[in-house]
Design a protein around this motif. Sequence first.
Motif, PDB file in Angstrom:
ATOM      1  N   GLY A 165       0.820  -1.209   0.000  1.00  0.00           N
ATOM      2  CA  GLY A 165       0.000   0.000   0.000  1.00  0.00           C
ATOM      3  C   GLY A 165       0.854   1.260   0.000  1.00  0.00           C
ATOM      4  O   GLY A 165       0.618   2.204  -0.771  1.00  0.00           O
ATOM      5  N   THR A 166       1.876   1.285   0.856  1.00  0.00           N
ATOM      6  CA  THR A 166       2.765   2.444   0.934  1.00  0.00           C
ATOM      7  C   THR A 166       3.555   2.595  -0.363  1.00  0.00           C
ATOM      8  O   THR A 166       3.712   3.697  -0.902  1.00  0.00           O
ATOM      9  N   PHE A 167       4.050   1.471  -0.865  1.00  0.00           N
ATOM     10  CA  PHE A 167       4.806   1.468  -2.123  1.00  0.00           C
ATOM     11  C   PHE A 167       3.958   2.073  -3.248  1.00  0.00           C
ATOM     12  O   PHE A 167       4.424   2.920  -4.006  1.00  0.00           O
ATOM     13  N   LEU A 168       2.706   1.642  -3.341  1.00  0.00           N
ATOM     14  CA  LEU A 168       1.839   2.118  -4.435  1.00  0.00           C
ATOM     15  C   LEU A 168       1.586   3.617  -4.346  1.00  0.00           C
ATOM     16  O   LEU A 168       1.543   4.303  -5.367  1.00  0.00           O
TER      17      LEU A 168
ATOM     18  N   GLU B 247      12.211  22.971   1.883  1.00  0.00           N
ATOM     19  CA  GLU B 247      11.422  22.686   3.078  1.00  0.00           C
ATOM     20  C   GLU B 247      10.556  21.439   2.865  1.00  0.00           C
ATOM     21  O   GLU B 247      10.519  20.544   3.714  1.00  0.00           O
ATOM     22  N   ALA B 248       9.871  21.370   1.719  1.00  0.00           N
ATOM     23  CA  ALA B 248       9.013  20.212   1.443  1.00  0.00           C
ATOM     24  C   ALA B 248       9.852  18.942   1.337  1.00  0.00           C
ATOM     25  O   ALA B 248       9.423  17.863   1.769  1.00  0.00           O
ATOM     26  N   GLY B 249      11.042  19.061   0.774  1.00  0.00           N
ATOM     27  CA  GLY B 249      11.940  17.918   0.653  1.00  0.00           C
ATOM     28  C   GLY B 249      12.328  17.380   2.019  1.00  0.00           C
ATOM     29  O   GLY B 249      12.328  16.167   2.249  1.00  0.00           O
ATOM     30  N   ARG B 250      12.630  18.305   2.932  1.00  0.00           N
ATOM     31  CA  ARG B 250      13.026  17.899   4.284  1.00  0.00           C
ATOM     32  C   ARG B 250      11.869  17.175   4.979  1.00  0.00           C
ATOM     33  O   ARG B 250      12.059  16.130   5.603  1.00  0.00           O
ATOM     34  N   ARG B 251      10.678  17.701   4.853  1.00  0.00           N
ATOM     35  CA  ARG B 251       9.509  17.122   5.534  1.00  0.00           C
ATOM     36  C   ARG B 251       9.205  15.721   4.985  1.00  0.00           C
ATOM     37  O   ARG B 251       9.080  14.759   5.730  1.00  0.00           O
ATOM     38  N   LEU B 252       9.129  15.629   3.648  1.00  0.00           N
ATOM     39  CA  LEU B 252       8.862  14.341   3.015  1.00  0.00           C
ATOM     40  C   LEU B 252       9.978  13.338   3.320  1.00  0.00           C
ATOM     41  O   LEU B 252       9.722  12.160   3.566  1.00  0.00           O
ATOM     42  N   GLY B 253      11.214  13.822   3.284  1.00  0.00           N
ATOM     43  CA  GLY B 253      12.372  12.965   3.552  1.00  0.00           C
ATOM     44  C   GLY B 253      12.303  12.379   4.952  1.00  0.00           C
ATOM     45  O   GLY B 253      12.551  11.185   5.156  1.00  0.00           O
ATOM     46  N   GLN B 254      11.938  13.224   5.922  1.00  0.00           N
ATOM     47  CA  GLN B 254      11.858  12.764   7.305  1.00  0.00           C
ATOM     48  C   GLN B 254      10.758  11.701   7.459  1.00  0.00           C
ATOM     49  O   GLN B 254      10.986  10.659   8.077  1.00  0.00           O
ATOM     50  N   GLU B 255       9.602  11.942   6.832  1.00  0.00           N
ATOM     51  CA  GLU B 255       8.503  10.956   6.882  1.00  0.00           C
ATOM     52  C   GLU B 255       8.949   9.606   6.316  1.00  0.00           C
ATOM     53  O   GLU B 255       8.676   8.552   6.873  1.00  0.00           O
ATOM     54  N   ARG B 256       9.627   9.673   5.178  1.00  0.00           N
ATOM     55  CA  ARG B 256      10.038   8.415   4.531  1.00  0.00           C
ATOM     56  C   ARG B 256      11.144   7.708   5.304  1.00  0.00           C
ATOM     57  O   ARG B 256      11.242   6.480   5.279  1.00  0.00           O
ATOM     58  N   LEU B 257      11.976   8.493   5.988  1.00  0.00           N
ATOM     59  CA  LEU B 257      13.008   7.867   6.826  1.00  0.00           C
ATOM     60  C   LEU B 257      12.368   7.159   8.022  1.00  0.00           C
ATOM     61  O   LEU B 257      12.767   6.040   8.377  1.00  0.00           O
ATOM     62  N   GLU B 258      11.363   7.776   8.625  1.00  0.00           N
ATOM     63  CA  GLU B 258      10.660   7.135   9.764  1.00  0.00           C
ATOM     64  C   GLU B 258      10.060   5.812   9.302  1.00  0.00           C
ATOM     65  O   GLU B 258      10.095   4.814  10.017  1.00  0.00           O
ATOM     66  N   TRP B 259       9.505   5.807   8.100  1.00  0.00           N
ATOM     67  CA  TRP B 259       8.932   4.569   7.572  1.00  0.00           C
ATOM     68  C   TRP B 259      10.013   3.494   7.443  1.00  0.00           C
ATOM     69  O   TRP B 259       9.801   2.316   7.770  1.00  0.00           O
TER      70      TRP B 259
END
Lengths: 226, 226
Positions: free
Chosen positions: A217-220, B199-211
């Motif tokens: 789901g996350t991948f998609l 800024e958006a890159g940092r926020r998205l990057g942090q979310e994806r790192l937590e995942w």
Amino acid sequence: MALLASRSIFHMNHPSANWQTRFIQLATDAAGDDGAHDINHLHRVWHTAVTLLADYPEADALVVQAACYLHDLVNLPKNDPQRHLASRQAAELACRELGAMHFPADKLPALAHAIEAHSFSAAITPTTIEARIVQDADRLDALGAVGLARLFYIAGRMGSELAHPDDALGTQRELDDKRYALDHIAVKLATLPASMQTEAGRRLGQERLEWLYEFRGTFLQEWDGR
Amino acid sequence: MALLASRSIFHMNHPSANWQTRFIQLATDAAGDDGAHDINHLHRVWHTAVTLLADYPEADALVVQAACYLHDLVNLPKNDPQRHLASRQAAELACRELGAMHFPADKLPALAHAIEAHSFSAAITPTTIEARIVQDADRLDALGAVGLARLFYIAGRMGSELAHPDDALGTQRELDDKRYALDHIAVKLATLPASMQTEAGRRLGQERLEWLYEFRGTFLQEWDGR
């Protein structure tokens, strides 16, 4: 993990650590550079088998242990047309090698069956509790987070694509897990829990499949840029 | 995704679809069989760049689009000692090819810089908003669920192991992400959010790192057989 596994088995009908060392040696000598089918995979399969064995005190743990470590003695790539023959060849080789080491001869037929029947592509129904445990333990390693890592690792070696560009779930096309790594979840992994031969295997398999669906789901979401 | 991306860009300072077609053609001609750096990767990077561009209307979207599609025109494996030179070679090749197609000559220096600076191993600081956006968009594709799939896919091609057998987190040893795929999260991916230029890159990057950290937790439970 090898140590952990050998500690746990002393609470059961413990095969000797001496045999385990020899199985590991044989497996290590046969190993190539495939990190999805290396000694760590074999330790994990044996470790999972120890968990499953707890429900079956009548099972021959030495046969299970030998089959866990030696089931990939002959391992052909997923896209090799001879792949369905590999488990039979592994069984023959394991019996020859262990025979020469004076492994109990009366256990060799059970060992050969457990190795032959572990393979998905060979499509042999396991008829003994030892073979059922080995098959489940090996299949469980294809699911969950480690299974996911192995899936994409193997896709890299085969040169597949990660997923279909526009229809990653394959709702409008024929699934093809040789070409698209993600298809492997639907083509094969989703079928594994129902194929499990033990109760614990089925439960664990289902849990790990659910985890894979969450990953997908996350991948998609990322893949489709939503 | 190509269609989606081109639709979105019409709400902005839209580069012509005609150029996009030519970038895709150039990239496709140069592509090998690496599913982690294929045309889908380029579409995703461009799609992410479109999101980041929304905050920077002053950025030249045509330069960003060209750089997104052509940044891997020369791509060397992660374990190639010449890898840090690949982005410079890609920049030179892109300028040569686009020059011959009469791409606006005054945009070529900005394009070359954006391509050169995208690369982690080249360690060039991006000095323009276009280069900052391209670098972030490319790095975001190394994180999250798609980044994870790419990580193990690349490990398969390199013949790494999935993780260290007894110390998968590397608390008692030197990390080595060429040898152990999982080490790549700590060695490189964990550093990416702080390196983000928008800024958006940092926020998205942090979310994806937590995942990725959540994935790693599940992986470790299975790996250590807990």
